[in-house]
Design an enzyme around this catalytic site. Sequence first.
Site, PDB file in Angstrom:
ATOM      1  N   CYS A   5       0.834  -1.189   0.000  1.00 31.79           N
ATOM      2  CA  CYS A   5       0.000   0.000   0.000  1.00 31.79           C
ATOM      3  C   CYS A   5       0.872   1.242   0.000  1.00 31.79           C
ATOM      4  O   CYS A   5       2.088   1.176  -0.019  1.00 31.79           O
ATOM      5  CB  CYS A   5      -0.898   0.028   1.246  1.00 31.79           C
ATOM      6  SG  CYS A   5      -1.816  -1.494   1.535  1.00 31.79           S
ATOM      7  N   LEU A   7      -3.419  -1.550  -2.055  1.00 35.69           N
ATOM      8  CA  LEU A   7      -3.336  -2.527  -3.134  1.00 35.69           C
ATOM      9  C   LEU A   7      -3.645  -3.867  -2.486  1.00 35.69           C
ATOM     10  O   LEU A   7      -2.835  -4.410  -1.731  1.00 35.69           O
ATOM     11  CB  LEU A   7      -1.946  -2.543  -3.764  1.00 35.69           C
ATOM     12  CG  LEU A   7      -1.696  -3.554  -4.885  1.00 35.69           C
ATOM     13  CD1 LEU A   7      -2.584  -3.254  -6.085  1.00 35.69           C
ATOM     14  CD2 LEU A   7      -0.228  -3.552  -5.299  1.00 35.69           C
ATOM     15  N   LEU A  50      -3.718  -9.598   0.472  1.00 34.92           N
ATOM     16  CA  LEU A  50      -4.254 -10.582   1.406  1.00 34.92           C
ATOM     17  C   LEU A  50      -5.548 -10.047   2.001  1.00 34.92           C
ATOM     18  O   LEU A  50      -5.619  -8.876   2.375  1.00 34.92           O
ATOM     19  CB  LEU A  50      -3.248 -10.863   2.533  1.00 34.92           C
ATOM     20  CG  LEU A  50      -1.956 -11.598   2.153  1.00 34.92           C
ATOM     21  CD1 LEU A  50      -1.033 -11.692   3.356  1.00 34.92           C
ATOM     22  CD2 LEU A  50      -2.254 -12.990   1.605  1.00 34.92           C
ATOM     23  N   GLU A  80       4.007  -6.618   3.847  1.00 37.25           N
ATOM     24  CA  GLU A  80       3.495  -7.964   4.098  1.00 37.25           C
ATOM     25  C   GLU A  80       4.238  -8.573   5.285  1.00 37.25           C
ATOM     26  O   GLU A  80       5.453  -8.422   5.404  1.00 37.25           O
ATOM     27  CB  GLU A  80       3.702  -8.877   2.874  1.00 37.25           C
ATOM     28  CG  GLU A  80       3.144  -8.362   1.566  1.00 37.25           C
ATOM     29  CD  GLU A  80       1.634  -8.378   1.488  1.00 37.25           C
ATOM     30  OE1 GLU A  80       1.002  -9.015   2.363  1.00 37.25           O
ATOM     31  OE2 GLU A  80       1.080  -7.755   0.562  1.00 37.25           O
TER      32      GLU A  80
END
Length: 655
Positions: free
Chosen positions: A2, A54, A57, A81
């Site tokens: 993101c 974006l 997950l 992540e």
Amino acid sequence: MCGMTGLWQRHGGARDTLLEQAQAMSARLTHRGPDDSGVWCDEAAGIALAQRRLSILDLSPAGHQPMRSTDGRYVIVFNGEIYNHLELRERLHAERTAPVWRGHSDTETLLAGFVAWGVERTLQASVGMFAFALWDRQQRALTLARDRMGEKPLYYGWQGDTLLFGSELKALKAHPAFQAEIDRGALALLLRHDCIPAPHAIYRDVFKLRPGHLLRIPADAPREAQPVAYWRYNDAVSAGLGEPLVATDAAATDALETQLGASVGAQMLSDVPLGAFLSGGIDSSTIVALMQARSDRPIKTFTIGFTETGYDEAAHAMAVARHLGTEHTELYVHPADALAVIPRLPAIFCEPFGDSSQIPTFLISQLTRRQVTVALSGDGGDELFGGYNRYLAARTTWEKVQRLPPLARRAAAGALRVVTPTAWDKLFDRIKPVLPKRWHLATPGDKAQKLADVLTLPSGQAFFVNLASGWQDPASVVIGAQEPSTLLTDPAAWPGTGSLVEWMMAMDAQTYLPDDILVKVDRAAMANSLETRVPMLDHRVVELAWRVPLQQKIRDGQGKWLLRQVLYRHVPRKLVERPKMGFGIPLDGWLRGPLRDWAETLLDENRLRQEGYFQPAPIRQKWKEHLSGRRNWQHQLWTVLMFQAWLEENRRTSA
């Protein structure tokens, strides 16, 4: 993956104003997160957090940010992540501290860890790439943090009484309090390194948080806060050298394949399409081979090729892809395609950036994003396993140079400089058939000039700084500049290693890798809304790499020896064994050809003088020598050109 940003006004603020400002900052990061956006504020505290998402997950609304912890204490905006977040959830359940989960995002896992264990302990337990801003509503404190190796960016700085922070400078500049005053010391660093190393940034009073650091800013003494390390690369170096891996070659290969394979497997976790960059070289081929070994369907792989001789690896990538059975996509790029990217670079890179491989990196990211949202890359292999040619040079060239008396060094340097680089290139081209393979050099003329410089250096550390520097004396080129201290110039921060080669590797991993390579990959990929992941930078792989003795990394005049052994288990040696190529473009010829008029405009003597940042004479001299073919100054000139183009773009967008 993101884009995150925010602001903190010390004396509070009106809710509507805080939200409006945070949204304006977030809008500059839409390319990093086109799928979702969110904003949150506490007007009494004067804090506002914003995020562009974006979705990778948990694509459901349960992954929306800014996100609160279940107890309401923490609010976070997170970029990155956490690859072991499911393991962290299991630990929380085992300790009976897990909340009632709302979804399966790693951001929610991280927040639960903060509640149960605190921030620093959670970071030490986490495996991943990230940058985040965390507001503690109970203690009224803001924490900024960045991953161990610096894969994800984080800028911050006080502008008056307002703290601004975010994934890119674009976001900070959108705030009305931002003062865009160029830091001339940082500009000097740019000329030396082709990038601006952390903690410095192109603007005064703005900083990059260094990898492996967190910054906790309390409300009662915000300006006194200083970043602290929760993980130190030098500690990994010391621990590895102190407890070396004593193993046969086969056992060492097993250990590396197991650890690297585990990292690859963890980083293949995704709720959206995933693939990999594949150049056909050792690093990317190893990552793809380990990916394919863990997949029951063909992995999507991507490469670009160039029509210019000496710059095309597409055929090698295709051969590796065919052997592994990947679903391979290649695109041959014409010069016009690459040249068309150049006008976009100042907007893509929010501060000037002088590594010309930014162009092919953008193009491969653009190609890859057409089919997938996540791509794994092979970056980090050179720094961890001794892959750069300069490491071999340190073991050969520098050792021989040291044995020569000073007078002989100076005489040899003079002799090398008498012959022009072009003449050296022609000579090597004629005698190449009778030379040993190790003497089949790319750009031998430039290497001869670099050797001449090396002959006059006083130490191995100076040898490395020379190789790592574009402009050798940038403060003499930048008007009014005093070059600030960096890791390269601060011996107190140097790693303690047993050899010059290992010292160089450790320095590259803390400078060139995070400040150049990872910046290039992040900005070029995120400009295309593509997430990139780097399995070799899992800190457990890093720590294992430093336990591997140097003789299992560099052997028989060849770097990355152990990494090659892993690859040979999956790919025939003949498909990957060839001289090392950089991910480059024929920039030297382009500057003399299709880019000449563009460059001449930006390097105009009167323009340089009027703008007042550079001394025109040394730049014009290098430009003249480059055009004549007497020297190849492509790298030094490109860095100046990227600053000039960035300056022009910023003036245009600020008007």
